[in-house]
Design a protein around this motif. Structure first.
Motif, PDB file in Angstrom:
ATOM      1  N   LYS A 137       0.832  -1.224   0.000  1.00 19.13           N
ATOM      2  CA  LYS A 137       0.000   0.000   0.000  1.00 19.13           C
ATOM      3  C   LYS A 137       0.857   1.260   0.000  1.00 19.13           C
ATOM      4  O   LYS A 137       0.537   2.247  -0.666  1.00 19.13           O
TER       5      LYS A 137
ATOM      6  N   GLN B 227      -1.061   4.266  -1.884  1.00 18.04           N
ATOM      7  CA  GLN B 227      -2.432   4.204  -1.354  1.00 18.04           C
ATOM      8  C   GLN B 227      -2.487   4.796   0.037  1.00 18.04           C
ATOM      9  O   GLN B 227      -3.495   5.378   0.430  1.00 18.04           O
ATOM     10  N   ILE B 228      -1.410   4.588   0.807  1.00 18.08           N
ATOM     11  CA  ILE B 228      -1.301   5.207   2.130  1.00 18.08           C
ATOM     12  C   ILE B 228       0.080   5.847   2.247  1.00 18.08           C
ATOM     13  O   ILE B 228       0.980   5.524   1.476  1.00 18.08           O
TER      14      ILE B 228
ATOM     15  N   ILE C 285      -0.523   8.702  -7.626  1.00 21.42           N
ATOM     16  CA  ILE C 285      -1.396   8.482  -8.795  1.00 21.42           C
ATOM     17  C   ILE C 285      -0.549   8.076 -10.004  1.00 21.42           C
ATOM     18  O   ILE C 285      -0.915   7.145 -10.738  1.00 21.42           O
TER      19      ILE C 285
ATOM     20  N   ARG D 272       0.492   4.547  -9.690  1.00 21.09           N
ATOM     21  CA  ARG D 272      -0.600   3.605  -9.989  1.00 21.09           C
ATOM     22  C   ARG D 272      -0.959   3.603 -11.477  1.00 21.09           C
ATOM     23  O   ARG D 272      -1.547   2.651 -11.969  1.00 21.09           O
ATOM     24  N   GLU D 273      -0.627   4.693 -12.176  1.00 17.60           N
ATOM     25  CA  GLU D 273      -0.814   4.697 -13.638  1.00 17.60           C
ATOM     26  C   GLU D 273       0.115   3.681 -14.293  1.00 17.60           C
ATOM     27  O   GLU D 273      -0.253   2.992 -15.225  1.00 17.60           O
TER      28      GLU D 273
ATOM     29  N   ILE E 210      -1.676  -3.558  -9.911  1.00 20.03           N
ATOM     30  CA  ILE E 210      -1.791  -3.910  -8.489  1.00 20.03           C
ATOM     31  C   ILE E 210      -2.914  -4.931  -8.303  1.00 20.03           C
ATOM     32  O   ILE E 210      -4.000  -4.773  -8.859  1.00 20.03           O
TER      33      ILE E 210
ATOM     34  N   VAL F 271     -10.635   4.153 -17.173  1.00 15.33           N
ATOM     35  CA  VAL F 271      -9.832   4.916 -16.201  1.00 15.33           C
ATOM     36  C   VAL F 271      -8.377   4.990 -16.655  1.00 15.33           C
ATOM     37  O   VAL F 271      -7.736   6.036 -16.576  1.00 15.33           O
ATOM     38  N   ARG F 272      -7.874   3.868 -17.193  1.00 15.14           N
ATOM     39  CA  ARG F 272      -6.471   3.830 -17.629  1.00 15.14           C
ATOM     40  C   ARG F 272      -6.284   4.292 -19.069  1.00 15.14           C
ATOM     41  O   ARG F 272      -5.177   4.307 -19.584  1.00 15.14           O
TER      42      ARG F 272
END
Lengths: 467, 241
Positions: free
Chosen positions: B48, B53-54, B73, B76-77, B81, B104-105
């Protein structure tokens, strides 16, 4: 039964208290007590404008609505519970792993809701009033209020449990009953010239107590409770529902929006879960119809068109809770593996919320047109939507993606009440002066926009809940 | 070789609980790296934090050269995951979920890519079923598909084989090994040590939030040793190896 009941009570308490701390949550009923206690000292002043009977009437209506809302959250929130807390993580789902029937669990669940919310809301409210009553000369016999408020709450709760049990069995039958009751109320009003809410038993009991009516009301509550248990039918499990692909097409139609996939997903969530219709019925139309009947009794206390103004403001606050409908499905969890920020998700939810404002706009426009004439339609719609959007932005700022649970945090609730209260008082006052001034409420969209922007930054800066 | 994941003194504290305690780790490009540890050792927290994420409470982490805390972000692009416990959204069908991920991607040919995944993981007959009505195993396949559908150069996977049947576990293991051979990197968190020994080239052991060991699987197995035995002896000593 006692074991399951006590476990359900503990679970409900811990679900709330772990979100914002035991002490903070324990203060919630204390705060309600304090507000009512202090507010009661204003009654002699308020009674100049509002007869004491009208205020008692409003209190009973509020508790009826509280019953509606608690009932609606408890039952229609089935899917929401799954999404927020993980499948089978709540005792209400324990029939899957323990030798307990779903009907038995449901019965305990309903009793738990009654007891839990009695201590959370009803007792502190009634207690605050009773504790203050000796100071402003109201005889202690008015302690009857606690009983009649409890009955109002129970009636609201049992009506929703009954309707939602029926809703799961037959949506058509449920809708027909609601429509029938609405028509019956309308016909009675026209035929007798009397508002049907004057027949609301708890209020009648408060005005003039009789054992017969008390017995009748109690029997009605128990009958509805038993009927909802008998009619209760758990939604089919193990069924694999299939759907034709709609998301891509819907997202393309909405492609002018930056968050079109999220908005398209929200619409599919609402329609496929049935929560869209359920919430619209139990959390919007039904409470507002009841409020309308109650408020219309106070028509003489308001200036001309004042009733529509007050109703528009009330509808605006209730319409703002549409933000909770669209956030109920999702924690941030399912999005955490994607390049999506919490602020993007809030923006998507807010966009869906704005689309759904068509519902309050049509509703309030119709009510205003029928009751006050076509000239009140536009002011009523503008007032209602401005308040709704502003209140939703306040909610997004204070609670992010968890408005339906964070509202039990004392600090959050007080801030929410103050921020909304100022707007309500201000625009009620100016709109009473002239209905044209209702258009000034569009200026609320400016602070709403700022709050919405601030909400994104605020919740992006924290570790998201739900992962 | 260039490091695709780099952490320095990485810490995460939740109230009284220290989930990560000053972890410094480097994962090189083109490896299948296993993060091992008992339950509650901090593996999930590590993923995470690495994927933004955190936020860490101390130290820092870079992933593909990006600051995981400040550029979560963007991380994560670029990566794929699979979170340990997350399910796809309830009221989308399996196909719609992949379309959602594609939107989204911003993947243009999402339909074709999705079909390939339905075929590889053998769940094409479930593509129009609501995600909430899918079995756990099928949901895991779907989460697998969403993580790799954009062909990321780095994937971070929490318990990749959980809920999968033995046949599908074999398919997935082969896919992961093949994916790394193509020059990509996979960071796997697991407590199934036999699987880690079978597919991973590098590994690290976390225990109570602390990094006990980081090295190559080959070094452990060189003299007839086994990763499970190495792991157990290290963890039972409580990190005093």
């Amino acid at each position: 039964m006692p074991d399951l009941f006590s476990c359900l009570m503990k679970e409900e308490w811990r679900m709330h208290s772990t979100m914002f701390g035991s002490i903070s949550f324990a203060l919630f009923p204390v705060m309600i007590f304090g507000i009512v206690f202090m507010g009661s000292f204003l009654l002699p002043l308020l009674s100049v404008a509002f007869p004491a009977g009208d205020l008692a009437f409003l209190a009973h209506a509020s508790f009826l609505l509280l019953g509606f809302m608690v009932g609606g959250f408890g039952l229609l929130g089935n899917e929401m519970m799954n999404r927020r807390f993980g499948q089978a993580s709540l005792l209400v789902y324990s029939s899957r792993s323990l030798p307990l029937s779903e009907r038995f669990i449901f019965t305990n669940f309903v009793v738990k809701d009654i007891v839990y919310y009695f201590f959370l809301w009803v007792l502190p409210f009634g207690g605050g009033y009773i504790a203050a009553s000796p100071f402003f000369g109201v005889p202690l016999t008015r302690a009857l209020l606690l009983l009649t408020l409890s009955l109002s709450f129970l009636l609201g709760l049992c009506v929703v449990f009954l309707l939602s049990s029926l809703y799961v069995r037959s949506k058509a039958a449920c809708l027909l009953i609601v429509i029938f009751l609405g028509i019956a109320g309308g016909v009675y009003t026209i035929w007798s010239g009397t508002n049907p809410t004057l027949l609301f038993p708890p209020y009648l009991l408060y005005s003039a107590f009789s054992w017969m009516m008390f017995l009748g009301t109690t029997i009605a509550v128990v009958t509805m409770f038993l009927a909802s248990v008998v009619l209760f039918s758990p939604e089919g499990t193990g069924l694999s529902r299939t759907y034709r692909r709609r998301l891509g097409r819907l997202a393309r139609v909405l492609s002018f929006l930056p968050e079109s996939p999220i908005v398209a997903k929200d619409f599919l969530d609402l329609s496929r879960s049935g929560i869209g219709i359920g919430q619209a019925l139990f959390s919007f139309v039904l409470p507002l119809v009841v409020i309308w009947f109650f408020l219309s009794l106070l028509r003489s206390s308001f200036p001309p068109n004042g009733l529509v103004v007050i109703f528009s403001l009330t509808a605006g606050i209730i319409a703002s809770t549409i933000y909770t409908w669209v956030t109920e499905f999702d924690s941030f969890g399912p999005y955490s593996c994607l390049p999506v920020a919490v602020s993007t998700l809030i923006a998507g939810k807010m966009t869906t919320f704005l689309f759904l404002q068509v519902l309050p706009a049509v509703f309030i426009g119709t009510v205003a047109g029928i009751s006050a004439g076509p000239e009140m339609i536009a002011p009523a719609i503008v007032l209602c939507l401005s308040i709704s959007i502003y209140a939703a932005a306040v909610m997004a700022f204070l609670c992010g993606l968890s408005p339906s649970v964070l509202v039990y945090d004392v600090r959050v609730l007080l801030t929410y009440l103050v921020l909304d209260g100022v707007a309500l008082v201000l625009f009620a006052a100016v709109s009473f002066a002239s209905s044209l001034y209702a258009f000034l409420s569009v200026f609320l969209l400016f602070p709403a926009y700022l709050l919405f922007r601030a909400a994104g930054a605020r919740w992006d800066a924290r570790d998201p809940a739900g992962i | 070789m260039a490091a695709v994941i780099e952490t320095k003194g990485l810490s995460k504290v939740y109230g009284d609980v220290t989930a990560l305690d000053s972890v410094s780790l480097s994962v090189e490009k083109g490896t299948l790296f296993g993060l091992l540890g008992p339950n509650g050792s901090g593996k999930t927290t590590m993923i995470k934090v690495l994927t933004g994420q955190i936020r860490p409470t101390g130290g820092f982490a870079t992933v593909l050269g990006l600051d995981a805390e400040k550029e979560g972000i963007r991380v994560r692009e670029k990566v794929g995951i699979i979170p340990e416990q997350e399910s796809p959204p309830s009221f989308l069908t399996a196909m719609e979920y992949l379309e959602f991920v594609g939107a989204v991607r911003k993947i243009p040919d999402i339909g074709e890519r999705a079909e390939k995944w339905f075929e590889l993981l053998e769940f094409g007959d479930k593509k129009d079923v609501l995600c909430k009505d899918l079995s756990r195993g099928t949901r895991q396949k779907l989460m697998f598909a969403q993580a790799f559908i954009h062909e990321p150069v780095l994937a971070l996977i929490d318990e990749p084989l959980i809920n999968l049947d033995p046949v599908m576990q074999d398919v997935v293991k082969e896919f992961l090994s093949d994916y790394v051979r193509k020059g990509n990197t996979i960071f796997v968190s697991t407590h199934i040590l036999e699987v880690a020994e079978e597919i991973c080239s590098g590994f690290a052991i976390l225990h109570k939030g602390k990094l006990l060991h980081a090295g190559s699987v080959a070094d452990v197995t060189a003299d007839g040793g086994h990763l499970p035995g190495f792991f157990l002896s290290l963890v039972r000593k409580g990190g005093h190896a």
